[in-house]
Design a protein around this motif. Structure first.
Motif, PDB file in Angstrom:
ATOM      1  N   SER A   1      43.242  35.896  27.603  1.00 49.53           N
ATOM      2  CA  SER A   1      43.127  34.444  27.451  1.00 49.53           C
ATOM      3  C   SER A   1      44.441  33.728  27.705  1.00 49.53           C
ATOM      4  O   SER A   1      44.475  32.503  27.836  1.00 49.53           O
ATOM      5  CB  SER A   1      42.635  34.112  26.046  1.00 49.53           C
ATOM      6  N   GLY A   2      45.519  34.487  27.711  1.00 53.05           N
ATOM      7  CA  GLY A   2      46.833  33.858  27.829  1.00 53.05           C
ATOM      8  C   GLY A   2      47.373  33.345  26.518  1.00 53.05           C
ATOM      9  O   GLY A   2      48.497  32.841  26.453  1.00 53.05           O
ATOM     10  N   GLY A   3      46.612  33.496  25.449  1.00 56.38           N
ATOM     11  CA  GLY A   3      47.012  32.937  24.169  1.00 56.38           C
ATOM     12  C   GLY A   3      47.931  33.813  23.346  1.00 56.38           C
ATOM     13  O   GLY A   3      48.472  33.362  22.327  1.00 56.38           O
ATOM     14  N   SER A   4      48.103  35.038  23.770  1.00 57.30           N
ATOM     15  CA  SER A   4      48.932  35.977  23.015  1.00 57.30           C
ATOM     16  C   SER A   4      49.844  36.722  23.963  1.00 57.30           C
ATOM     17  O   SER A   4      49.421  37.153  25.034  1.00 57.30           O
ATOM     18  CB  SER A   4      48.033  36.973  22.274  1.00 57.30           C
ATOM     19  N   THR A   5      51.089  36.860  23.554  1.00 62.47           N
ATOM     20  CA  THR A   5      52.045  37.600  24.367  1.00 62.47           C
ATOM     21  C   THR A   5      52.826  38.582  23.493  1.00 62.47           C
ATOM     22  O   THR A   5      52.946  38.411  22.275  1.00 62.47           O
ATOM     23  CB  THR A   5      53.059  36.662  25.057  1.00 62.47           C
ATOM     24  N   TYR A   6      53.318  39.595  24.152  1.00 62.86           N
ATOM     25  CA  TYR A   6      54.181  40.587  23.502  1.00 62.86           C
ATOM     26  C   TYR A   6      55.458  40.691  24.310  1.00 62.86           C
ATOM     27  O   TYR A   6      55.402  40.723  25.550  1.00 62.86           O
ATOM     28  CB  TYR A   6      53.490  41.952  23.458  1.00 62.86           C
ATOM     29  N   TYR A   7      56.583  40.747  23.644  1.00 59.16           N
ATOM     30  CA  TYR A   7      57.868  40.973  24.290  1.00 59.16           C
ATOM     31  C   TYR A   7      58.601  42.069  23.539  1.00 59.16           C
ATOM     32  O   TYR A   7      58.736  42.015  22.313  1.00 59.16           O
ATOM     33  CB  TYR A   7      58.728  39.709  24.287  1.00 59.16           C
ATOM     34  N   ALA A   8      59.106  43.039  24.258  1.00 57.52           N
ATOM     35  CA  ALA A   8      59.971  44.036  23.652  1.00 57.52           C
ATOM     36  C   ALA A   8      61.247  43.353  23.179  1.00 57.52           C
ATOM     37  O   ALA A   8      61.723  42.386  23.789  1.00 57.52           O
ATOM     38  CB  ALA A   8      60.310  45.131  24.657  1.00 57.52           C
ATOM     39  N   ASP A   9      61.801  43.845  22.085  1.00 60.25           N
ATOM     40  CA  ASP A   9      63.013  43.242  21.525  1.00 60.25           C
ATOM     41  C   ASP A   9      64.138  43.188  22.546  1.00 60.25           C
ATOM     42  O   ASP A   9      64.933  42.241  22.563  1.00 60.25           O
ATOM     43  CB  ASP A   9      63.465  44.015  20.289  1.00 60.25           C
ATOM     44  N   SER A  10      64.186  44.188  23.389  1.00 58.97           N
ATOM     45  CA  SER A  10      65.290  44.296  24.341  1.00 58.97           C
ATOM     46  C   SER A  10      65.262  43.211  25.417  1.00 58.97           C
ATOM     47  O   SER A  10      66.273  43.011  26.105  1.00 58.97           O
ATOM     48  CB  SER A  10      65.273  45.670  25.009  1.00 58.97           C
ATOM     49  N   VAL A  11      64.138  42.519  25.567  1.00 60.70           N
ATOM     50  CA  VAL A  11      64.035  41.516  26.634  1.00 60.70           C
ATOM     51  C   VAL A  11      63.741  40.118  26.113  1.00 60.70           C
ATOM     52  O   VAL A  11      63.689  39.166  26.909  1.00 60.70           O
ATOM     53  CB  VAL A  11      62.972  41.900  27.674  1.00 60.70           C
ATOM     54  N   LYS A  12      63.566  39.967  24.823  1.00 57.31           N
ATOM     55  CA  LYS A  12      63.269  38.643  24.271  1.00 57.31           C
ATOM     56  C   LYS A  12      64.381  37.657  24.613  1.00 57.31           C
ATOM     57  O   LYS A  12      65.555  37.960  24.489  1.00 57.31           O
ATOM     58  CB  LYS A  12      63.099  38.735  22.752  1.00 57.31           C
ATOM     59  N   GLY A  13      63.956  36.482  25.047  1.00 55.16           N
ATOM     60  CA  GLY A  13      64.917  35.456  25.430  1.00 55.16           C
ATOM     61  C   GLY A  13      65.415  35.583  26.857  1.00 55.16           C
ATOM     62  O   GLY A  13      66.090  34.674  27.350  1.00 55.16           O
ATOM     63  N   ARG A  14      65.104  36.689  27.514  1.00 56.16           N
ATOM     64  CA  ARG A  14      65.561  36.895  28.897  1.00 56.16           C
ATOM     65  C   ARG A  14      64.404  36.988  29.879  1.00 56.16           C
ATOM     66  O   ARG A  14      64.523  36.536  31.017  1.00 56.16           O
ATOM     67  CB  ARG A  14      66.392  38.177  28.989  1.00 56.16           C
ATOM     68  N   PHE A  15      63.307  37.597  29.461  1.00 58.16           N
ATOM     69  CA  PHE A  15      62.153  37.806  30.343  1.00 58.16           C
ATOM     70  C   PHE A  15      61.011  36.890  29.919  1.00 58.16           C
ATOM     71  O   PHE A  15      60.832  36.612  28.735  1.00 58.16           O
ATOM     72  CB  PHE A  15      61.667  39.248  30.262  1.00 58.16           C
ATOM     73  N   THR A  16      60.220  36.467  30.906  1.00 53.12           N
ATOM     74  CA  THR A  16      59.048  35.634  30.635  1.00 53.12           C
ATOM     75  C   THR A  16      57.882  36.104  31.487  1.00 53.12           C
ATOM     76  O   THR A  16      58.030  36.262  32.704  1.00 53.12           O
ATOM     77  CB  THR A  16      59.334  34.160  30.946  1.00 53.12           C
ATOM     78  N   ILE A  17      56.745  36.301  30.854  1.00 52.82           N
ATOM     79  CA  ILE A  17      55.534  36.655  31.582  1.00 52.82           C
ATOM     80  C   ILE A  17      54.663  35.407  31.717  1.00 52.82           C
ATOM     81  O   ILE A  17      54.606  34.571  30.809  1.00 52.82           O
ATOM     82  CB  ILE A  17      54.752  37.790  30.880  1.00 52.82           C
ATOM     83  N   SER A  18      54.009  35.295  32.857  1.00 50.35           N
ATOM     84  CA  SER A  18      53.068  34.204  33.062  1.00 50.35           C
ATOM     85  C   SER A  18      51.967  34.698  33.992  1.00 50.35           C
ATOM     86  O   SER A  18      52.144  35.684  34.700  1.00 50.35           O
ATOM     87  CB  SER A  18      53.759  32.973  33.659  1.00 50.35           C
ATOM     88  N   ARG A  19      50.853  33.994  33.964  1.00 53.33           N
ATOM     89  CA  ARG A  19      49.746  34.384  34.825  1.00 53.33           C
ATOM     90  C   ARG A  19      49.147  33.151  35.481  1.00 53.33           C
ATOM     91  O   ARG A  19      49.119  32.067  34.880  1.00 53.33           O
ATOM     92  CB  ARG A  19      48.678  35.155  34.042  1.00 53.33           C
ATOM     93  N   ASP A  20      48.704  33.348  36.694  1.00 53.86           N
ATOM     94  CA  ASP A  20      48.017  32.306  37.447  1.00 53.86           C
ATOM     95  C   ASP A  20      46.655  32.865  37.822  1.00 53.86           C
ATOM     96  O   ASP A  20      46.548  33.631  38.786  1.00 53.86           O
ATOM     97  CB  ASP A  20      48.836  31.919  38.678  1.00 53.86           C
TER      98      ASP A  20
END
Length: 124
Positions: free
Chosen positions: A54-73
């Protein structure tokens, strides 16, 4: 059946940015959670980021938080991974994966389909 093709990998200096893309086949893309995993030599494959169907939930590993962003089209049946402030330890083969009606969980065995991977190398 879903086929996934990653692109956008390459060689970048530390502190630089890359955007990975994962193009999915099929008209049911919007039904899939998508994850980005990476595997460095001699290490286990790990989930970097994931997004629910749904795009409503995301997970980020601690090592990449604040640096990586996931998005979907969903219209383009593509998921993106924007990677900023890259570090040498981000060097790995990056894979995208799809999980039907998934919640965007980081567990490897939740995902049914995998791409072939794209190499990301970050030089110091």
């Amino acid at each position: 059946q879903v086929q996934l093709v990653e692109s956008g990998g390459g060689l970048v200096q530390a502190g630089g940015s890359l955007r990975l893309s994962c193009a999915a086949s099929g008209r049911t893309f919007r039904s899939y959670a998508m994850g980005w995993f990476r595997q460095a030599p001699g290490k286990e494959r790990e989930c970097v980021v994931a997004i629910s169907w749904s795009g409503g939930s995301t997970y980020y590993a601690d090592s990449v938080k604040g640096r990586f962003t996931i998005s979907r089209d969903n219209a383009k049946t593509t998921v993106y991974l924007q990677m900023n402030s890259l570090k040498p330890e981000d060097t790995a083969v990056y894979y995208c994966a799809a999980d039907l009606w998934g919640l965007g969980l980081p567990q490897f065995d939740e995902y049914d389909y995998w791409g072939q991977g794209t190499q990301v190398t970050v030089s110091s």
